[in-house]
Design an enzyme around this catalytic site. Structure first.
Site, short mmCIF file in Angstrom:
data_model
loop_
_atom_site.label_atom_id
_atom_site.label_comp_id
_atom_site.label_asym_id
_atom_site.label_seq_id
_atom_site.Cartn_x
_atom_site.Cartn_y
_atom_site.Cartn_z
N HIS A 96 0.85 -1.29 0.03
CA HIS A 96 -0.03 -0.05 0.01
C HIS A 96 0.77 1.36 -0.03
O HIS A 96 0.26 2.30 -0.26
CB HIS A 96 -1.10 0.11 1.19
CG HIS A 96 -2.34 0.47 0.90
ND1 HIS A 96 -3.70 0.28 1.60
CD2 HIS A 96 -2.78 1.33 -0.20
CE1 HIS A 96 -4.61 0.89 0.87
NE2 HIS A 96 -4.04 1.38 -0.16
N ASP A 119 -9.88 -0.35 4.03
CA ASP A 119 -8.49 -1.14 4.83
C ASP A 119 -9.10 -1.29 6.09
O ASP A 119 -9.86 -0.60 6.73
CB ASP A 119 -7.57 0.01 4.62
CG ASP A 119 -6.11 -0.65 4.67
OD1 ASP A 119 -5.23 -0.01 4.26
OD2 ASP A 119 -6.06 -1.59 5.44
N HIS A 121 -6.63 -1.12 8.29
CA HIS A 121 -5.77 -0.27 8.75
C HIS A 121 -5.88 1.33 8.16
O HIS A 121 -6.29 1.62 6.94
CB HIS A 121 -4.29 -0.67 8.63
CG HIS A 121 -4.20 -2.19 8.96
ND1 HIS A 121 -4.25 -3.15 7.80
CD2 HIS A 121 -3.61 -2.81 10.01
CE1 HIS A 121 -4.01 -4.27 8.46
NE2 HIS A 121 -3.69 -4.13 9.57
N ASP A 123 -3.41 3.62 7.84
CA ASP A 123 -1.90 3.70 7.09
C ASP A 123 -1.78 5.17 7.10
O ASP A 123 -1.51 5.87 5.91
CB ASP A 123 -2.35 3.29 5.44
CG ASP A 123 -2.58 1.72 5.36
OD1 ASP A 123 -2.79 1.46 4.25
OD2 ASP A 123 -2.40 1.07 6.46
N HIS A 136 4.24 1.19 4.12
CA HIS A 136 2.69 0.76 3.73
C HIS A 136 1.90 1.23 4.83
O HIS A 136 0.60 1.20 4.41
CB HIS A 136 2.74 -0.65 3.30
CG HIS A 136 2.66 -1.76 4.46
ND1 HIS A 136 2.22 -3.05 4.35
CD2 HIS A 136 3.30 -1.56 5.79
CE1 HIS A 136 2.48 -3.65 5.23
NE2 HIS A 136 2.92 -2.89 6.26
N ASP A 224 -7.51 -2.08 -0.10
CA ASP A 224 -6.46 -3.09 0.51
C ASP A 224 -7.51 -4.00 1.00
O ASP A 224 -8.12 -4.41 1.46
CB ASP A 224 -6.11 -2.45 1.90
CG ASP A 224 -4.93 -3.14 2.50
OD1 ASP A 224 -4.11 -2.80 3.15
OD2 ASP A 224 -4.80 -4.31 2.53
N ASP A 226 -7.06 -6.70 2.59
CA ASP A 226 -7.10 -6.95 4.11
C ASP A 226 -8.27 -6.20 4.75
O ASP A 226 -8.73 -6.43 5.96
CB ASP A 226 -5.75 -6.66 5.00
CG ASP A 226 -5.49 -5.24 5.08
OD1 ASP A 226 -3.99 -5.19 5.22
OD2 ASP A 226 -6.25 -4.63 5.09
N GLU A 269 -1.89 -5.29 -1.59
CA GLU A 269 -1.56 -6.24 -0.42
C GLU A 269 -2.22 -7.59 -0.66
O GLU A 269 -2.01 -8.48 0.46
CB GLU A 269 -2.05 -5.59 0.84
CG GLU A 269 -1.55 -4.06 1.29
CD GLU A 269 -0.15 -4.22 1.97
OE1 GLU A 269 0.37 -5.24 1.97
OE2 GLU A 269 0.36 -3.05 2.11
N1 LIG Z 1 0.00 0.14 11.65
C1 LIG Z 1 0.92 -1.14 11.11
C2 LIG Z 1 0.12 -1.77 10.06
C3 LIG Z 1 0.22 -1.15 8.54
C4 LIG Z 1 -0.71 -2.25 7.53
C5 LIG Z 1 -0.37 -1.46 6.26
B1 LIG Z 1 -1.53 -1.90 5.08
O1 LIG Z 1 -2.66 -1.51 5.47
O2 LIG Z 1 -1.18 -1.36 3.84
O3 LIG Z 1 -1.83 -3.44 5.09
C6 LIG Z 1 1.22 -1.58 12.46
C7 LIG Z 1 0.13 -2.59 12.99
N2 LIG Z 1 0.34 -2.85 14.36
C8 LIG Z 1 1.63 -2.73 14.80
C9 LIG Z 1 1.80 -3.11 16.62
C10 LIG Z 1 1.23 -4.48 16.86
C11 LIG Z 1 -0.24 -4.74 16.14
C12 LIG Z 1 -0.09 -4.18 14.46
C13 LIG Z 1 2.06 -0.52 10.58
O4 LIG Z 1 2.93 -1.15 10.45
O5 LIG Z 1 2.12 0.76 10.91
MN LIG Z 2 -3.37 -0.46 3.62
MN LIG Z 3 -4.37 -3.00 5.58
#
Ligand SMILES: N[C@](CCCC[B-](O)(O)O)(CCN1CCCCC1)C(=O)O
Ligand SMILES: [Mn+2]
Ligand SMILES: [Mn+2]
Length: 302
Positions: A96, A119, A121, A123, A136, A224, A226, A269
């Site tokens: 992403h 999504d 998330h 992001d 991402h 996304d 997911d 993703e």
């Molecule tokens: N917010 C997360 C996940 C990002 C997902 C990107 B996507 O939407 O493109 O798939 C971290 C998530 N979080 C971190 C602490 C433990 C739980 C998960 C991050 O890495 O910043």
């Molecule tokens: Mn995403």
């Molecule tokens: Mn996501």
């Protein structure tokens, strides 16, 4: 519908190999043929090739910054060209972080857009707020005018400027939002329909309210995979339980299609290597194909 397909086999916005295989997997699943069968004019612009920047050490915690910046500069040019050719742009990711180039290039071609971000998330981490350093999880902060002061100048990102107002953004499907992201979303009063609102209102009402809220600008749908429940689409890098059903996911695309405002779509993703079985991969890839078909006129009624 006239559709221009761009493959973006890119994985460096996150650490898990495999997401770069998705563009060819989506094509092999018959995406272009299915679009043509439902009456779309389809032009395949092929897969972009990306520069692998050597010694791409983290900058302010963000990983692979130079590689991600270079990739998105190329993607921005490609999306701009597809839009100038008069097509609805479809970007097949890849992770992403590619939304940076996709939304930047779309805006460069057509002017200000609305973004519907589907999504689990948000992001919306900044390079400094991210716990993982994976870009991402940060694309929105590079795009939003309102966060410009929170994103330090980064190598290979000097080609871009923020191009999106937080007022022109709607999230759907959120259920795994970090505290720092939630704070930013509240600060910017970003419109969001988390899975709680999907449960409370139902997806039809969510879509009505989304489109009532947004202006009549061209819509950029950044999907996304997911966002969909991992029971349906398990082959992805950051699955989160309690997601959209297949039907809800499809309804979102059908609704946006009938607005006539859909101008660009990201499908990101999908990671074929994250499926435990062949069925896991097939279910994920075929759902992604069906979501894209829904964007371009496929109706379940026939
Ligand atoms: N917010 C997360 C996940 C990002 C997902 C990107 B996507 O939407 O493109 O798939 C971290 C998530 N979080 C971190 C602490 C433990 C739980 C998960 C991050 O890495 O910043
Ligand atoms: Mn995403
Ligand atoms: Mn996501």
């Amino acid at each position: 519908h006239s559709v221009g397909i761009i493959g973006a086999p890119f994985s460096k916005g996150q650490p898990k190999d495999g997401v770069e295989c998705a563009p060819n997997k989506l094509r092999a699943a018959g995406l272009l043929e299915r679009l043509q069968q439902q009456g779309c004019a389809v032009k395949d612009y092929g897969n972009l090739t990306f520069e692998n920047v050597a010694l791409d050490e983290p900058v302010k915690g963000s990983k692979s910054v130079r590689t991600v910046g270079s990739a998105n500069q190329r993607l921005s040019e490609a999306v701009k060209a597809v839009k100038r050719d008069g097509h609805t742009a479809v970007m097949l990711g890849g992770d992403h972080s590619l939304a940076i180039g996709s939304i930047h290039g779309h805006t460069a071609a057509v002017g200000p857009v609305s973004v519907v971000w589907v999504d689990a998330h948000a992001d919306i981490h900044t390079p400094l707020s991210s716990n993982t350093g994976n870009i991402h999880g940060q694309p929105m902060s590079y795009l939003l005018y309102e966060l410009q002061s929170k994103v330090p100048p980064l190598p290979n990102f000097s080609w871009m400027k923020p191009c999106l107002s937080s007022r022109d953004l709607v999230y759907i499907g959120l259920r795994d939002v970090d505290p720092e992201e939630h704070y930013i979303m509240k600060l910017l009063t970003v419109k969001a329909f988390s899975m709680t609102q999907v449960d409370q209102l139902g997806v039809a009402r969510v879509m009505e309210e989304t489109c009532d809220y947004l202006s009549k600008k061209p819509i950029h749908l950044s999907y996304d995979i997911d966002a969909i429940d991992p029971s349906v689409t398990p082959a992805t890098g950051t699955p989160a339980v309690g997601g959209l059903t297949y039907r809800e996911g499809i309804y979102i695309t059908e609704y946006l299609c009938q607005t006539g405002l859909l101008s660009a779509v990201d499908m990101v993703e999908v990671n074929p290597l994250r499926g435990r079985t062949e069925d896991d991969v097939h279910s994920t890839v075929s759902t992604a194909v069906d979501l894209l078909l829904g964007c371009f006129g496929r109706r379940r009624e026939g």
